[in-house]
Enzyme design. Structure first.
Site, short mmCIF file in Angstrom:
data_model
loop_
_atom_site.label_atom_id
_atom_site.label_comp_id
_atom_site.label_asym_id
_atom_site.label_seq_id
_atom_site.Cartn_x
_atom_site.Cartn_y
_atom_site.Cartn_z
N ASP A 51 0.79 -1.08 -0.06
CA ASP A 51 -0.13 0.00 0.01
C ASP A 51 0.72 1.25 0.03
OD1 ASP A 51 -2.40 -1.48 0.08
OD2 ASP A 51 -2.60 -1.62 2.13
N TYR A 109 6.41 -9.95 6.57
CA TYR A 109 6.42 -8.51 7.14
C TYR A 109 6.91 -8.31 8.21
CZ TYR A 109 3.41 -7.34 3.00
OH TYR A 109 2.98 -7.39 1.51
#
Length: 245
Positions: A51, A109
């Site tokens: 994002d 992540y």
């Protein structure tokens, strides 16, 4: 012939990875650079869709071309024309069936936080002054591996066919007296999932949510019951793994 590009980027100045009609993206910059150097229109497919503002320490993308080149030379030339906040690590030829997104078996992540003002961390880590119970947060993190449906952490309105993900690792790690990061590995992630998970774990760490309530959030599958989505600047795609590379 199909090639993989391995690269990293600081996502601060980009509207995420994927092409956008009204904002610059990492995908647009990589396609522009490859098209310039190969002298043909090149389309790249990434391993995922980070994002706006999210970083990547290791990202992969593939492209197809009939142009002949030395992969090492192309990698050097790409670094010469790409912006300073995108770095190509290597280019390599792969089997035609290899796909940057669908062939990936795992993604990892990290979400970084620090508890004392630090000018050198402000672009890549979230400064927070909450007193957090990290042992309890790790207990909650382990709960994630007991479930497969993570609809509670998916951004509302996301166009996904399934909210099933297989989480294989989830843990908070301390790197200094005032610095921590949350590590999570799964075969796939939903839009905004990691930031929502971190926000909910912080609710647990602040003793505003019990472990049983954390379980209820996951089982309920309602985004409104989970914690807030944490800022993008502290999230980084650390690794994408494949069986054959």
């Amino acid at each position: 012939m199909r090639y993989f590009v391995w690269f990293s980027y600081d996502g601060t100045n980009y509207h995420g990875w994927q092409l956008q009609p009204n904002g610059n993206t990492v995908q647009a910059e990589l396609q522009r650079a490859l098209s310039l150097l190969l002298r043909e229109d090149v389309c790249v497919t990434g391993a995922g869709r980070t994002d706006t503002g999210v970083h990547a320490r290791q990202m992969a993308a593939h492209f197809d071309t009939e142009v002949t080149f030395e992969p090492e030379t192309l990698a050097k030339k790409l670094n010469g024309v790409l912006p300073q906040d995108i770095t190509v690590d290597r280019v390599e030829q792969v089997a035609p069936e290899m796909h940057a997104r669908f062939s990936a078996i795992a993604r990892t992540y990290h979400y970084y936080i620090h508890t004392r003002k630090n000018p050198f961390l402000r672009h890549f880590s979230l400064e927070t002054h909450y007193v957090l119970d990290f042992p309890l947060m790790n207990e909650a993190a382990r709960v994630l591996m007991e479930y497969e449906d993570f609809g509670a952490f998916c951004k509302a309105g996301s166009d996904v066919k399934t909210t099933i993900c297989h989480v294989t690792a989830a843990q908070w790690h301390q790197t200094a007296d005032d610095a921590w990061y949350f590590e999570i590995t799964a075969n796939r992630f939903l839009r905004n999932m990691v930031r929502a998970v971190v926000g909910t774990l912080i609710e647990v760490g602040r003793h505003r949510m019990t472990l049983d309530e954390f379980r209820d959030v996951i089982k309920g599958g309602r985004r409104t019951q989970a914690g807030e989505s944490m800022p993008a600047l502290a999230l980084c795609l650390e690794e994408v793994r494949y069986n054959e590379i």
